[in-house]
Design a protein around this motif. Structure first.
Motif, PDB file in Angstrom:
ATOM      1  N   GLN A  40       0.743  -1.111   0.068  1.00 11.04           N
ATOM      2  CA  GLN A  40      -0.145   0.086  -0.212  1.00 11.04           C
ATOM      3  C   GLN A  40       0.853   1.232  -0.035  1.00 11.04           C
ATOM      4  O   GLN A  40       0.481   2.194  -0.768  1.00 11.04           O
ATOM      5  CB  GLN A  40      -1.028   0.003   1.149  1.00 11.04           C
ATOM      6  N   LEU A  41       2.000   1.319   0.781  1.00  6.27           N
ATOM      7  CA  LEU A  41       2.402   2.373   0.960  1.00  6.27           C
ATOM      8  C   LEU A  41       3.734   2.776  -0.167  1.00  6.27           C
ATOM      9  O   LEU A  41       3.835   3.877  -0.533  1.00  6.27           O
ATOM     10  CB  LEU A  41       3.595   2.186   2.151  1.00  6.27           C
ATOM     11  N   GLN A  42       3.767   1.713  -1.121  1.00  8.26           N
ATOM     12  CA  GLN A  42       4.666   2.025  -2.259  1.00  8.26           C
ATOM     13  C   GLN A  42       4.076   3.068  -3.350  1.00  8.26           C
ATOM     14  O   GLN A  42       4.943   3.708  -3.950  1.00  8.26           O
ATOM     15  CB  GLN A  42       5.236   0.728  -3.083  1.00  8.26           C
ATOM     16  N   ASN A  43       3.066   2.941  -3.251  1.00  2.00           N
ATOM     17  CA  ASN A  43       2.122   3.715  -4.227  1.00  2.00           C
ATOM     18  C   ASN A  43       1.321   4.932  -3.378  1.00  2.00           C
ATOM     19  O   ASN A  43       0.316   5.542  -3.988  1.00  2.00           O
ATOM     20  CB  ASN A  43       1.183   3.209  -5.150  1.00  2.00           C
ATOM     21  N   CYS A  44       2.020   5.401  -2.424  1.00  3.18           N
ATOM     22  CA  CYS A  44       1.375   6.694  -1.708  1.00  3.18           C
ATOM     23  C   CYS A  44       2.389   7.912  -2.235  1.00  3.18           C
ATOM     24  O   CYS A  44       3.668   7.696  -2.065  1.00  3.18           O
ATOM     25  CB  CYS A  44       1.587   6.443  -0.131  1.00  3.18           C
ATOM     26  N   ARG A  45       1.650   8.951  -1.964  1.00  3.67           N
ATOM     27  CA  ARG A  45       2.325  10.130  -2.402  1.00  3.67           C
ATOM     28  C   ARG A  45       2.091  11.220  -1.191  1.00  3.67           C
ATOM     29  O   ARG A  45       3.101  11.736  -0.780  1.00  3.67           O
ATOM     30  CB  ARG A  45       1.608  10.835  -3.717  1.00  3.67           C
TER      31      ARG A  45
END
Length: 434
Positions: free
Chosen positions: A178-183
Motif C-alpha cells: 500500500q505504501l509503495q504507491n502513496c504520495r
C-alpha cells in the motif's frame, strides 16, 4: 455522505468526469471503485481473472466497465488516474499507461486518505502489525473513544469513507504494498515496528522493501511523530526520510504481559503507547486497556494440551523473523513445524534461536528445498506432504512437557486459503489427537 464531505469533494472536484482505472477487483479495489463513483468519476476495473462477472459493476453507474485478462495498453487507455490494489506493483502497470506519468498510479489507501480528516495512527513493519493495530484499537475503545481499525487489517479505508462511518481516531495497518504507491499519506503518529526479509517475491530487493516502508513517514511534519525501533538506530537516519519528531522504542517501558508474551510484544506495546500518548491518552488509560487485551488468534496462541504436549499456533508466522520471535517466547523442548510458500531470507539465520531449544523439525508442503539443506545437519528433520501428517509424526515422538509449534515461516497458499485456515486446520488436527 455528510455535508462536510460533500462540500470537500465539490470544492475540489478532483474526480468529477475523470476516468479512474482500478487495477485489481479484490475487496480494496471494489471499495475504491465505489468511492470513486460517489466522487463522480467514471470507473473501469481491470483484473487478470478472466472469470470475473460484470455483476461486480453493480452500483457503479452505466458507464462503468470491466476488462479482464493480462494487463495491456487497452485496459489503461484514456485513464486520468490509476488506483492499484495491494499486491499489484506499479512496475507491472507502468509499461501499459502510455504518456500518463507513473505518479498517476496511486494506492487505494492513498486515495482514501485524501478524504479522511480524523487523526491517523499508522502501523507498518514486517511482524507485529496486526497485534499492534488491534491493541491500539482495543485501548482506544476501552478509554471511551471510537476507533476505526482497517486498511491492510480488515476493512479498506475507502470502505470507511464511502459508507460515511464516524470515528475519533483512524488506526491503520499499512503494508509495503500500500505504501509503495502513496504520495501524500500523512499520519499523526506513524510506527515502523521492524524490518526483516519478507515479500521478496513481490519487491525487487530489500532496499525497495525498506524504501516502501519508510514512505509512511515521508509527508509528516514537525507536528507529527515518527516511532522507530531502537535496534535499527545504526541503519536509519530519520533526517533522510522525515521531518517529524522522532521517538525510538526498545521494549523497556513496560514489563512482559501474560496476555502478550515475548520481548517482541514488549516492543509492540511500547510503540503503541508512544502513538496513543501522541493523540492524548494518559498512561492510566493505556495500562487499563492493556490489561484487558486478549491478543489475536494464530499469533503464538496456546490452543491446548494433549497428553501433556502443548500446541502453539503461530500460523501468522509467515517469515523467518516471526519464527525467531516465537521461539524466543518460551522455553524448549520444541518440535517445530515449517513449510509452505517461502518468501525469502536465509534459513540459517534461524539456527541461533533453534539451538538448545528445537529437538525436531517437521516440514510440510512446499518450501522443503529451502529448509532441509539449511537445517538437516543440526536437527532431526522429516518432510511430509501435508500438515496433518507432519503433526502426527511430531506428536508420536513428543513427550509430556514438550511443545509442538506451528510457526511455518511461509505463506500458506500452497495448501490453504490463508494463514487463518492453516491455523484452524492445526487446531482440528490437535483436537482429533485427544
Amino acid at each position: 455522505m455528510d455535508s462536510a464531505f460533500v462540500e470537500q469533494v465539490t470544492s475540489t472536484r478532483m474526480f468529477t468526469g475523470r476516468l479512474a482505472v482500478v487495477a485489481g477487483a479484490g475487496r480494496s479495489g471494489l471499495a475504491a471503485a465505489k468511492l470513486l463513483h460517489k466522487l463522480k468519476a467514471t470507473v473501469r476495473i481491470v483484473d487478470s481473472n478472466e472469470d470475473l462477472s460484470t455483476d461486480i459493476l453493480a452500483g457503479l453507474g452505466p458507464d462503468a466497465e470491466l476488462m479482464t485478462g493480462p494487463f495491456c495498453e487497452e485496459q489503461f487507455a484514456g485513464a486520468d488516474v490509476i488506483i492499484a490494489s495491494p499486491g499489484i506493483p506499479a512496475r507491472k502497470i507502468a509499461p501499459f499507461i502510455g504518456n500518463l506519468p507513473e505518479r498517476a498510479i496511486i494506492s487505494e489507501l492513498e486515495m482514501a486518505s485524501w478524504f479522511a480528516n480524523e487523526p491517523k495512527i499508522a502501523i507498518t513493519g514486517t511482524n507485529g502489525k496486526t497485534t499492534t493495530t488491534a491493541l491500539i484499537e482495543h485501548i482506544l475503545r476501552e478509554s471511551g473513544r471510537e476507533p476505526f481499525a482497517g486498511a491492510n487489517y480488515g476493512t479498506p479505508l475507502s470502505e470507511f469513507i464511502y459508507e460515511d462511518r464516524k470515528a475519533d481516531v483512524l488506526v491503520l495497518e499499512v503494508s509495503s504494498f500500500q505504501l509503495q504507491n502513496c504520495r501524500l499519506f500523512r499520519p499523526k503518529a506513524a510506527i515502523l515496528l521492524n524490518i526483516a526479509p519478507n515479500h521478496l517475491n513481490y519487491h525487487e530487493d530489500m532496499d525497495e522493501y525498506l524504501a516502501a516502508k519508510l514512505k509512511i513517514f515521508e509527508r509528516q511534519s514537525a507536528e507529527e511523530l515518527a516511532i522507530l525501533p531502537a535496534q535499527m538506530k545504526g541503519e536509519l537516519d530519520p533526517a533522510s526520510f522525515t521531518n517529524a519528531e522522532v521517538k525510538w522504542f526498545d521494549g523497556s517501558t513496560f514489563p512482559e504481559q501474560p496476555n502478550l508474551p515475548g520481548h517482541h510484544n514488549r516492543l509492540n506495546i511500547e510503540a503503541a503507547w508512544l502513538a496513543l500518548e501522541k493523540i492524548g491518552l494518559t498512561r492510566e488509560e493505556f495500562e487499563a486497556g492493556l490489561k484487558t487485551f486478549k491478543g489475536k488468534p494464530h499469533r503464538i496462541q496456546n490452543i491446548g494440551t494433549v497428553n501433556g504436549v502443548r500446541f502453539i499456533d503461530d500460523s501468522k508466522g509467515t517469515n523467518l523473523d516471526a519464527v525467531r520471535a516465537a521461539l524466543n517466547s518460551f522455553e524448549g523442548p520444541v518440535r517445530l513445524l515449517l513449510g509452505g510458500v517461502f518468501k525469502g531470507g536465509d534459513v540459517k539465520e534461524l539456527l541461533p534461536a533453534m539451538h538448545g531449544k528445537v529437538v525436531e523439525v517437521g516440514l510440510f508442503g512446499d518450501g522443503r528445498e529451502h529448509f532441509e539443506p539449511a537445517l538437516k545437519d543440526d536437527f532431526k528433520i522429516s518432510w511430509h506432504e501435508n500438515l496433518e501428517k507432519a503433526v502426527k509424526t511430531l506428536f508420536a515422538n513428543a513427550q509430556a512437557g514438550e511443545t509442538i509449534l506451528l510457526s511455518p515461516a511461509t505463506a500458506s497458499f500452497d495448501a490453504y486459503s490463508g494463514y487463518e485456515a492453516r491455523g484452524d486446520d492445526f487446531k482440528r488436527i490437535m483436537e482429533e489427537l485427544s
